[in-house]
Enzyme design. Structure first.
Site, PDB file in Angstrom:
ATOM      1  N   GLY A 107       0.774  -1.227   0.000  1.00 64.36           N
ATOM      2  CA  GLY A 107       0.000   0.000   0.000  1.00 64.36           C
ATOM      3  C   GLY A 107       0.809   1.282   0.000  1.00 64.36           C
ATOM      4  O   GLY A 107       0.301   2.327  -0.421  1.00 64.36           O
ATOM      5  N   ASP A 134       2.751  -4.308   8.141  1.00 63.88           N
ATOM      6  CA  ASP A 134       4.093  -3.760   7.997  1.00 63.88           C
ATOM      7  C   ASP A 134       4.251  -3.099   6.634  1.00 63.88           C
ATOM      8  O   ASP A 134       3.301  -3.000   5.853  1.00 63.88           O
ATOM      9  CB  ASP A 134       5.161  -4.820   8.287  1.00 63.88           C
ATOM     10  CG  ASP A 134       5.331  -5.859   7.186  1.00 63.88           C
ATOM     11  OD1 ASP A 134       4.899  -5.613   6.038  1.00 63.88           O
ATOM     12  OD2 ASP A 134       5.884  -6.934   7.464  1.00 63.88           O
ATOM     13  N   VAL A 167       5.374  -3.721   3.755  1.00 61.94           N
ATOM     14  CA  VAL A 167       5.185  -4.354   2.455  1.00 61.94           C
ATOM     15  C   VAL A 167       3.877  -5.144   2.372  1.00 61.94           C
ATOM     16  O   VAL A 167       3.747  -6.069   1.580  1.00 61.94           O
ATOM     17  CB  VAL A 167       6.376  -5.281   2.098  1.00 61.94           C
ATOM     18  CG1 VAL A 167       7.624  -4.451   1.868  1.00 61.94           C
ATOM     19  CG2 VAL A 167       6.624  -6.326   3.176  1.00 61.94           C
ATOM     20  N   LYS A 168       2.886  -4.762   3.175  1.00 65.95           N
ATOM     21  CA  LYS A 168       1.584  -5.416   3.095  1.00 65.95           C
ATOM     22  C   LYS A 168       0.608  -4.582   2.255  1.00 65.95           C
ATOM     23  O   LYS A 168       0.832  -3.398   2.004  1.00 65.95           O
ATOM     24  CB  LYS A 168       1.027  -5.632   4.503  1.00 65.95           C
ATOM     25  CG  LYS A 168       1.862  -6.588   5.349  1.00 65.95           C
ATOM     26  CD  LYS A 168       1.943  -7.973   4.719  1.00 65.95           C
ATOM     27  CE  LYS A 168       2.654  -8.984   5.604  1.00 65.95           C
ATOM     28  NZ  LYS A 168       4.083  -8.760   5.757  1.00 65.95           N
ATOM     29  N   THR A 169      -0.496  -5.220   1.859  1.00 67.25           N
ATOM     30  CA  THR A 169      -1.465  -4.558   0.987  1.00 67.25           C
ATOM     31  C   THR A 169      -1.982  -3.265   1.593  1.00 67.25           C
ATOM     32  O   THR A 169      -2.180  -2.270   0.892  1.00 67.25           O
ATOM     33  CB  THR A 169      -2.631  -5.507   0.668  1.00 67.25           C
ATOM     34  OG1 THR A 169      -2.109  -6.670   0.018  1.00 67.25           O
ATOM     35  CG2 THR A 169      -3.653  -4.841  -0.247  1.00 67.25           C
TER      36      THR A 169
END
Length: 398
Positions: A3, A183, A185-187
């Site tokens: 995101g 964190d 690097v999550k969607t």
């Protein structure tokens, strides 16, 4: 995914609200806040997103797993069954409680193999922890049946699977407890953050207290609060929650982009008869955060990975040769490399790793390629990427 690629005005507004009132901690300082309670607002939003009665925000996905297990009474000497394919945080979170991670094989879903789980059940088993890796799911009906049969917890580590569903139920909401990571690097991201999800009021109350030094959060005077039991500090900050509050409102937008990009890539690879895709259980829908496919053998898979690197096709991995996500290279776990003494219970409980073989897991992971789906790609970039991937795979198959 992730995101942060699409940060914009909404994220800035929510963060500036916190900076303007100066209260970065989620608890206390009521008079200074000017009505801003970002963590509470995000928890309410997530209740709707996860179709669950209770959500407790914490500092990370790893913290979410430890807090979830602790809230249900998992601790010293208890066994928690988990898959060989996951992130290292899964076994770290179990061991932090003095519990014993029991690793078992996966199947073609890339999730827990129900037959392997059934064989691993012992009188010490307290929980089955299914890890919904790369945006999809294991065979949830079979795992739920085993959980019910043996009267053990079913815990979902859905840290990589926000937006995925099974029979219209959000992943993470199906088990007794669900865990999410937000964190970087999550969607949807908070930078750092996580959540425990449950419909069980007692587990929620325990998670609420345990994640904040045991505070009962009764009344408006933090210094006067009692401590019903021991707890630790797994709090999220208001700044992190503010970013997440903006991002969760954009989740439908992100999921639509992921699905569009995923579909273009999958359709292109479907032209190659030697390419097969992970099994998604009937009734399941991936979040489309990753595209996972299988090639005929390890040699071909390695050739394709190298070809993709040479061709400038990034964010594709073969986890067989990865240090973070598969048992094969977890030497620090197998050899118990710790800064402090490991309990004898855990040492004894992990002796099986010295001789354990996971041939079924090797069969799938060695042939798997997992590709992250980026939100920031243009459609032209995705189609160019698809063309390059097809060419590399066909060349490797010659």
């Amino acid at each position: 995914m992730p995101g942060f690629e699409l940060f914009g005005d909404l994220e800035r507004k929510e963060v500036n609200d916190v900076l303007d009132n100066g209260v970065l901690m989620r608890y206390g300082f009521d008079g200074m806040r000017n009505g801003h309670w970002k963590a509470k607002e995000l928890e309410t939003e997530l209740q709707d997103t996860f179709q669950s009665k209770h959500v407790q925000l914490v500092s990370s996905g790893t913290a979410a797993v430890s807090v979830a297990l602790a809230s249900a009474g998992v601790g010293a000497g208890d066994e928690v069954i988990m898959p060989t394919f996951t992130f290292v945080a899964s076994f770290e979170a179990i061991m932090m409680l003095g519990a014993i991670p029991i690793l078992v094989d996966i199947d073609d879903t890339l999730g827990l193999n129900p037959e392997a789980v059934e064989k691993a059940i012992t009188p010490k088993t307290k929980a089955i922890m299914v890890v919904q890796m790369c945006g999809s799911m294991a065979n949830m009906d079979a795992l739920q049946a085993i959980s019910n049969k043996h009267n053990v917890l079913l815990v979902e580590d859905a840290c990589q699977a926000i937006g995925g569903t099974y029979k219209s139920n959000p992943l993470g909401s199906i088990g007794d407890l669900g865990c999410f990571s937000f964190d970087f690097v999550k969607t949807i991201t908070c930078g750092e953050g996580g959540a425990v999800v449950t419909n069980n009021k007692d587990y929620y109350t325990n998670a609420d207290h345990y994640s904040d030094h045991g505070h009962d959060h009764i009344g408006s005077d933090r210094g006067a609060e009692t401590h019903p039991f021991l707890g630790y500090n797994f709090r999220i900050s208001e700044l992190h929650a503010a970013v997440g509050l903006a991002q969760v409102k954009r989740l439908p937008e992100f999921l639509a982009i992921q699905k569009k990009h995923y579909t273009i890539l999958r359709d292109a690879l479907s032209q190659i008869s030697e390419v097969t895709f992970r099994t998604v259980p009937e009734g399941g829908e991936e979040s489309c955060a990753f595209l996972n496919f299988f090639l005929p053998d390890l040699e071909t898979t390695r050739k394709v990975i190298q070809g993709l690197k040479d061709g400038g096709v990034d964010v594709c991995w073969n986890y067989y040769d990865n240090n973070w996500h598969y048992i094969r290279k977890w030497d620090h776990l197998k050899n118990l490399k710790s800064l402090f003494p490991i309990s004898e219970e855990v040492k004894k409980g992990l002796e099986y790793l010295k001789t354990a073989e996971f041939q079924k897991s090797d069969h799938f992971i060695s042939r798997n390629i997992s590709c992250l789906i980026k939100l920031s790609w243009t459609e032209e970039e995705v189609r160019n990427r698809a063309d390059k991937m097809v060419k590399v795979i066909k060349f490797a198959l010659k």
